[in-house]
Design a protein around this motif. Structure first.
Motif, PDB file in Angstrom:
ATOM      1  N   UNK A 101      46.737 -26.315 -15.888  1.00  0.00           N
ATOM      2  CA  UNK A 101      46.019 -27.548 -15.548  1.00  0.00           C
ATOM      3  C   UNK A 101      45.133 -28.043 -16.692  1.00  0.00           C
ATOM      4  N   UNK A 102      44.987 -27.224 -17.742  1.00  0.00           N
ATOM      5  CA  UNK A 102      44.237 -27.691 -18.908  1.00  0.00           C
ATOM      6  C   UNK A 102      42.995 -26.906 -19.268  1.00  0.00           C
ATOM      7  N   UNK A 103      42.672 -25.861 -18.510  1.00  0.00           N
ATOM      8  CA  UNK A 103      41.513 -25.041 -18.856  1.00  0.00           C
ATOM      9  C   UNK A 103      41.896 -24.096 -19.994  1.00  0.00           C
ATOM     10  N   UNK A 104      40.999 -23.946 -20.951  1.00  0.00           N
ATOM     11  CA  UNK A 104      41.254 -23.036 -22.067  1.00  0.00           C
ATOM     12  C   UNK A 104      41.188 -21.591 -21.629  1.00  0.00           C
ATOM     13  N   UNK A 105      40.245 -21.294 -20.742  1.00  0.00           N
ATOM     14  CA  UNK A 105      40.102 -19.927 -20.255  1.00  0.00           C
ATOM     15  C   UNK A 105      39.564 -19.965 -18.831  1.00  0.00           C
ATOM     16  N   UNK A 106      39.679 -18.815 -18.171  1.00  0.00           N
ATOM     17  CA  UNK A 106      39.226 -18.687 -16.795  1.00  0.00           C
ATOM     18  C   UNK A 106      38.307 -17.474 -16.726  1.00  0.00           C
ATOM     19  N   UNK A 107      37.080 -17.689 -16.318  1.00  0.00           N
ATOM     20  CA  UNK A 107      36.101 -16.617 -16.170  1.00  0.00           C
ATOM     21  C   UNK A 107      35.987 -16.254 -14.696  1.00  0.00           C
TER      22      UNK A 107
END
Length: 173
Positions: A101-107
């Motif tokens: 969806x376009x997020x660089x990373x997921x925390x």
């Protein structure tokens, strides 16, 4: 000569939980950075219309929508601003979808200040940016070009490589 202080990056933190928002805001201000906070997608859109942000940190589950939908809306007006998702959901499939969806990373929350700041620094430096699909990755060290540039002298390449590796820790810091 006048010393010019670089401008602090302005971040937009979207988090509906007040305790999490307070922790994340305090951690982000330690970068240092200016941090605008929003508890809903609509508040985030209002803030984004007033300020130019260097990074968006978006909670996946907001009271008025999903983080991916908010990101899509934000990207319509500022397509080059990177975004990092944060969620309590540990599902690998969700993380994959968020990246698509376009997020660089997921925390994943709860998260440490160290992990948060590492992800933010990577996103701000462009290290987390996906490569364009039509660009092949460059080799880490092109031995042939180095030999050509240094008149075929392997000892010169070794000296430059050693110099580079010796300076790398200070550059990283």
């Amino acid at each position: 000569m006048q010393h010019v202080t670089p401008a602090l990056p302005r971040l937009l933190l979207i988090e509906d939980d007040p305790i999490s928002r307070s922790f994340l805001q305090a951690a982000l201000e330690n970068l240092p950075a200016l941090v605008d906070c929003a508890a809903t997608g609509q508040e985030a859109l209002n803030s984004a219309s007033r300020h130019r942000h260097a990074l968006w940190l978006i909670d996946v589950n907001l009271p008025d929508g999903h983080g991916s939908d908010l990101l899509a809306t934000l990207k319509r007006t500022a397509p080059h601003v990177p975004a990092v998702a944060h969620t309590a959901d540990t599902s690998p499939s969700l993380a994959q979808q968020l990246r698509r969806d376009g997020f660089l990373s997921v925390l994943v929350k709860p998260l440490s200040q160290h992990n948060l700041l590492a992800a933010v620094r990577a996103a701000l430096s462009g290290a987390g940016q996906p490569e364009p699909a039509d660009t092949a990755p460059l080799p880490v060290w092109d031995e042939q070009r180095a030999l050509s540039a240094l008149n075929g002298q392997p000892s010169h390449i070794k000296a430059l490589r050693d110099l580079f590796m010796g300076e790398l820790p200070s550059v990283r810091n």
